[in-house]
Design a protein around this motif. Structure first.
Motif, PDB file in Angstrom:
ATOM      1  N   ALA A   1       0.763  -1.231   0.026  1.00  0.00           N
ATOM      2  CA  ALA A   1       0.050   0.053  -0.079  1.00  0.00           C
ATOM      3  C   ALA A   1       0.947   1.485   0.020  1.00  0.00           C
ATOM      4  O   ALA A   1       0.606   2.293  -0.669  1.00  0.00           O
ATOM      5  CB  ALA A   1      -0.963   0.035   0.999  1.00  0.00           C
TER       6      ALA A   1
ATOM      7  N   GLU B   1      -5.140   0.278  -4.120  1.00  0.00           N
ATOM      8  CA  GLU B   1      -5.499   1.063  -2.752  1.00  0.00           C
ATOM      9  C   GLU B   1      -4.601   2.223  -2.459  1.00  0.00           C
ATOM     10  O   GLU B   1      -5.124   3.231  -1.811  1.00  0.00           O
ATOM     11  CB  GLU B   1      -5.627  -0.148  -1.728  1.00  0.00           C
ATOM     12  CG  GLU B   1      -6.666  -1.081  -2.001  1.00  0.00           C
ATOM     13  CD  GLU B   1      -6.364  -2.233  -0.756  1.00  0.00           C
ATOM     14  OE1 GLU B   1      -7.687  -2.762  -0.564  1.00  0.00           O
ATOM     15  OE2 GLU B   1      -5.531  -2.561  -0.165  1.00  0.00           O
TER      16      GLU B   1
ATOM     17  N   GLY C   1      -1.143   3.291   8.612  1.00  0.00           N
ATOM     18  CA  GLY C   1      -1.051   2.000   7.726  1.00  0.00           C
ATOM     19  C   GLY C   1      -1.021   0.947   8.454  1.00  0.00           C
ATOM     20  O   GLY C   1       0.232   0.307   8.952  1.00  0.00           O
TER      21      GLY C   1
ATOM     22  N   ASN D   1     -11.260   5.132   5.473  1.00  0.00           N
ATOM     23  CA  ASN D   1     -10.485   3.705   5.699  1.00  0.00           C
ATOM     24  C   ASN D   1     -10.554   2.983   4.337  1.00  0.00           C
ATOM     25  O   ASN D   1     -11.634   2.525   3.960  1.00  0.00           O
ATOM     26  CB  ASN D   1     -11.035   2.948   7.053  1.00  0.00           C
ATOM     27  CG  ASN D   1     -10.253   1.864   7.300  1.00  0.00           C
ATOM     28  OD1 ASN D   1      -8.993   2.008   7.419  1.00  0.00           O
ATOM     29  ND2 ASN D   1     -10.899   0.988   7.441  1.00  0.00           N
ATOM     30  N   VAL D   2      -9.426   2.678   3.782  1.00  0.00           N
ATOM     31  CA  VAL D   2      -9.351   2.076   2.724  1.00  0.00           C
ATOM     32  C   VAL D   2      -9.024   0.614   2.743  1.00  0.00           C
ATOM     33  O   VAL D   2      -8.075   0.213   3.409  1.00  0.00           O
ATOM     34  CB  VAL D   2      -8.096   2.807   1.753  1.00  0.00           C
ATOM     35  CG1 VAL D   2      -8.170   2.009   0.410  1.00  0.00           C
ATOM     36  CG2 VAL D   2      -8.593   4.247   1.382  1.00  0.00           C
ATOM     37  N   THR D   3     -10.102  -0.231   2.455  1.00  0.00           N
ATOM     38  CA  THR D   3      -9.679  -1.837   2.518  1.00  0.00           C
ATOM     39  C   THR D   3     -10.879  -2.226   1.824  1.00  0.00           C
ATOM     40  O   THR D   3     -11.990  -1.696   1.366  1.00  0.00           O
ATOM     41  CB  THR D   3      -9.818  -2.116   4.132  1.00  0.00           C
ATOM     42  OG1 THR D   3      -9.824  -3.513   4.281  1.00  0.00           O
ATOM     43  CG2 THR D   3     -11.141  -1.475   4.621  1.00  0.00           C
TER      44      THR D   3
ATOM     45  N   VAL E   1      -1.467   9.078   6.603  1.00  0.00           N
ATOM     46  CA  VAL E   1      -1.985   7.694   6.627  1.00  0.00           C
ATOM     47  C   VAL E   1      -1.526   6.812   7.828  1.00  0.00           C
ATOM     48  O   VAL E   1      -0.535   6.713   8.403  1.00  0.00           O
ATOM     49  CB  VAL E   1      -1.370   6.925   5.312  1.00  0.00           C
ATOM     50  CG1 VAL E   1      -1.984   5.749   5.121  1.00  0.00           C
ATOM     51  CG2 VAL E   1      -1.510   8.020   4.020  1.00  0.00           C
TER      52      VAL E   1
ATOM     53  N   TRP F   1      -5.426   2.693   6.342  1.00  0.00           N
ATOM     54  CA  TRP F   1      -5.470   1.516   5.233  1.00  0.00           C
ATOM     55  C   TRP F   1      -5.395   0.238   6.394  1.00  0.00           C
ATOM     56  O   TRP F   1      -4.577   0.160   7.199  1.00  0.00           O
ATOM     57  CB  TRP F   1      -4.201   1.580   4.720  1.00  0.00           C
ATOM     58  CG  TRP F   1      -3.867   0.476   3.660  1.00  0.00           C
ATOM     59  CD1 TRP F   1      -4.620   0.205   2.522  1.00  0.00           C
ATOM     60  CD2 TRP F   1      -3.598  -0.926   3.948  1.00  0.00           C
ATOM     61  NE1 TRP F   1      -4.396  -1.094   1.965  1.00  0.00           N
ATOM     62  CE2 TRP F   1      -3.676  -2.056   2.891  1.00  0.00           C
ATOM     63  CE3 TRP F   1      -2.719  -1.499   5.128  1.00  0.00           C
ATOM     64  CZ2 TRP F   1      -3.298  -3.244   3.158  1.00  0.00           C
ATOM     65  CZ3 TRP F   1      -2.402  -2.932   5.078  1.00  0.00           C
ATOM     66  CH2 TRP F   1      -2.615  -3.709   3.938  1.00  0.00           C
ATOM     67  N   HIS F   2      -6.514  -0.350   6.209  1.00  0.00           N
ATOM     68  CA  HIS F   2      -6.789  -1.420   7.028  1.00  0.00           C
ATOM     69  C   HIS F   2      -6.609  -1.106   8.570  1.00  0.00           C
ATOM     70  O   HIS F   2      -6.393  -1.779   9.477  1.00  0.00           O
ATOM     71  CB  HIS F   2      -5.661  -2.556   6.982  1.00  0.00           C
ATOM     72  CG  HIS F   2      -6.238  -3.531   5.774  1.00  0.00           C
ATOM     73  ND1 HIS F   2      -6.027  -4.800   5.683  1.00  0.00           N
ATOM     74  CD2 HIS F   2      -6.391  -3.060   4.471  1.00  0.00           C
ATOM     75  CE1 HIS F   2      -6.396  -5.126   4.474  1.00  0.00           C
ATOM     76  NE2 HIS F   2      -6.551  -4.170   3.797  1.00  0.00           N
TER      77      HIS F   2
ATOM     78  N   ILE G   1      -6.048   5.841  -1.871  1.00  0.00           N
ATOM     79  CA  ILE G   1      -5.703   6.795  -0.621  1.00  0.00           C
ATOM     80  C   ILE G   1      -5.236   8.118  -0.988  1.00  0.00           C
ATOM     81  O   ILE G   1      -5.531   9.166  -0.432  1.00  0.00           O
ATOM     82  CB  ILE G   1      -4.619   6.220   0.245  1.00  0.00           C
ATOM     83  CG1 ILE G   1      -4.986   4.938   0.941  1.00  0.00           C
ATOM     84  CG2 ILE G   1      -4.123   7.107   1.243  1.00  0.00           C
ATOM     85  CD1 ILE G   1      -3.893   3.907   1.385  1.00  0.00           C
TER      86      ILE G   1
END
Length: 385
Positions: free
Chosen positions: A97, A331, A142, A183-185, A140, A166-167, A335
């Motif tokens: 990521a 992903e 992470g 939240n990117v997942t 971020v 991220w997660h 972000i």
């Protein structure tokens, strides 16, 4: 962890649409040792669940699915500094990521710093403190729980610094507590479900499973619990044991754990599922020592991330049979796009990547899941680059 969805109802709903028998639905050829060895002759106690799972796996292994993400959005904001605080860069998912963020930042014309939290609480706190000191436009989170640094998260919120995970949480999208722009997942429920479905389908409903997880990470612990629940859709699939091994310790602890599991469980153990592929990085030596074949049981499935090493093991049929890979670089680009929306006063995109399965039927020569759906060009077009 969000409330678990009733896995059995989902499986039967998919099963109602399935029109082929189990053997006919499988994309693996009869010469594929995973398919051949993973289908015991004994009848399972869940024929409908096996049929449903097989149909779901067939859909998830499609490598030509089109882009379903955003196609419109604001033009690129002026030059910004983004800081990516990583839980640990030894986690291939976090590292992947971060790479995507770096590439996207270069494309949009910003700059980025990546700080490694080294996988422990003090390291993460120190890295986030350094990030705050840089006074960046955005940070971020992470791969770690923002609740573990709640005071620092509030500092960032008070300073008006958008935070994107991220997660970082078990659910995708914006969060009010903790306050994250997004939240990117993928959906953890979807990743858990397809991992369980792969095991149900490939074992013909006859599997003895060991689950590997890291209970120190709420996201990972929740995923493991969901996998257990989804495996329960088939009464003849048994979870033999759950192994709690912190991700930073996986490299040193898993060899002994695999040796111990072979000794204690014997032939009952024919499948493994881990919340991250790295649990299988050091599986070969103890399994070979126990007389196991790289293409035989236990068939190891990574429920998340999709490291290059995992892809190589799957392609060479060496102690890993499948992974549910995140589109990690994609992903990273998402972000950056989410930050650009924040900087332009617009809401988050709401995009959630669909789940994908890589196994011996579709791995080819690739070493990561990077969808060939034109996402890079799409984001550049959105940004006016």
């Amino acid at each position: 962890m969000s409330q678990l969805r009733p896995a059995l109802l989902r499986l039967f709903a998919i099963g109602a649409a399935a029109t082929c028998a189990v053997a006919g639905c499988s994309r693996a050829s009869s010469s594929d040792p995973t398919a051949a060895a993973a289908a015991p002759t004994g009848a399972s106690g869940c024929a409908a669940a096996v049929t449903a799972a097989t149909a779901a796996v067939q859909k998830a292994t499609d490598v030509e699915a089109p882009w379903t993400g955003p196609t419109t959005g604001p033009k690129a904001a002026g030059k910004k500094l983004i800081v990516f605080v990583a839980q640990t860069l030894t986690n291939p998912g976090v590292a992947g990521a971060a790479k995507g963020v770096k590439d996207a930042v270069a494309a949009i014309g910003w700059s980025v710093r990546v700080l490694d939290g080294q996988g422990d609480q003090s390291g993460i706190q120190a890295a986030f403190g350094q990030a705050l000191a840089l006074r960046p436009a955005g940070i971020v989170i992470g791969g770690f729980d923002p609740g573990s640094i709640s005071a620092q998260v509030k500092q960032a919120n008070a300073a008006g610094i958008p935070l994107i995970g991220w997660h970082a949480l078990s659910t995708p999208g914006p969060s009010t507590s903790p306050k994250l722009f997004s939240n990117v997942t993928t959906k953890v429920e979807d990743v858990a479900l397809i991992s369980a479905q792969w095991i149900i389908a490939k074992s013909n409903g006859n599997a003895g499973v060991v689950v590997f997880t890291d209970n120190s990470i709420p996201f990972a612990a929740g995923k493991a619990k969901t996998i257990e629940t989804d495996l329960g859709a088939c009464s003849s699939v048994k979870v033999l044991q759950v192994e709690n091994i912190p991700i930073p310790d996986a490299g040193t602890r898993t060899p002994q754990e695999f040796s111990s599991l072979v000794s204690r469980l014997g032939g009952k153990w024919n499948y493994s599922v881990a919340i991250n592929d790295l649990y299988f990085d050091n599986a070969a030596t103890p399994l070979r020592a126990a007389g196991k074949s790289g293409s035989g049981a236990p068939f190891n499935v990574g429920a998340g991330d999709g490291s290059a090493a995992a892809f190589q093991r799957i392609a060479s049929k060496q102690f890993q049979a499948a992974t549910v890979p995140e589109p990690l670089e994609q992903e990273g680009w998402q972000i950056v796009d989410e930050f650009n929306r924040a900087f332009n006063g617009q809401p988050a995109s709401g995009y959630v990547p669909p789940v994908h399965v890589t196994d011996t039927s579709n791995v080819g020569s690739t070493t990561s899941w990077d969808p060939a759906n034109g996402y890079r060009d799409t984001y550049k077009k959105i940004w006016g680059k």
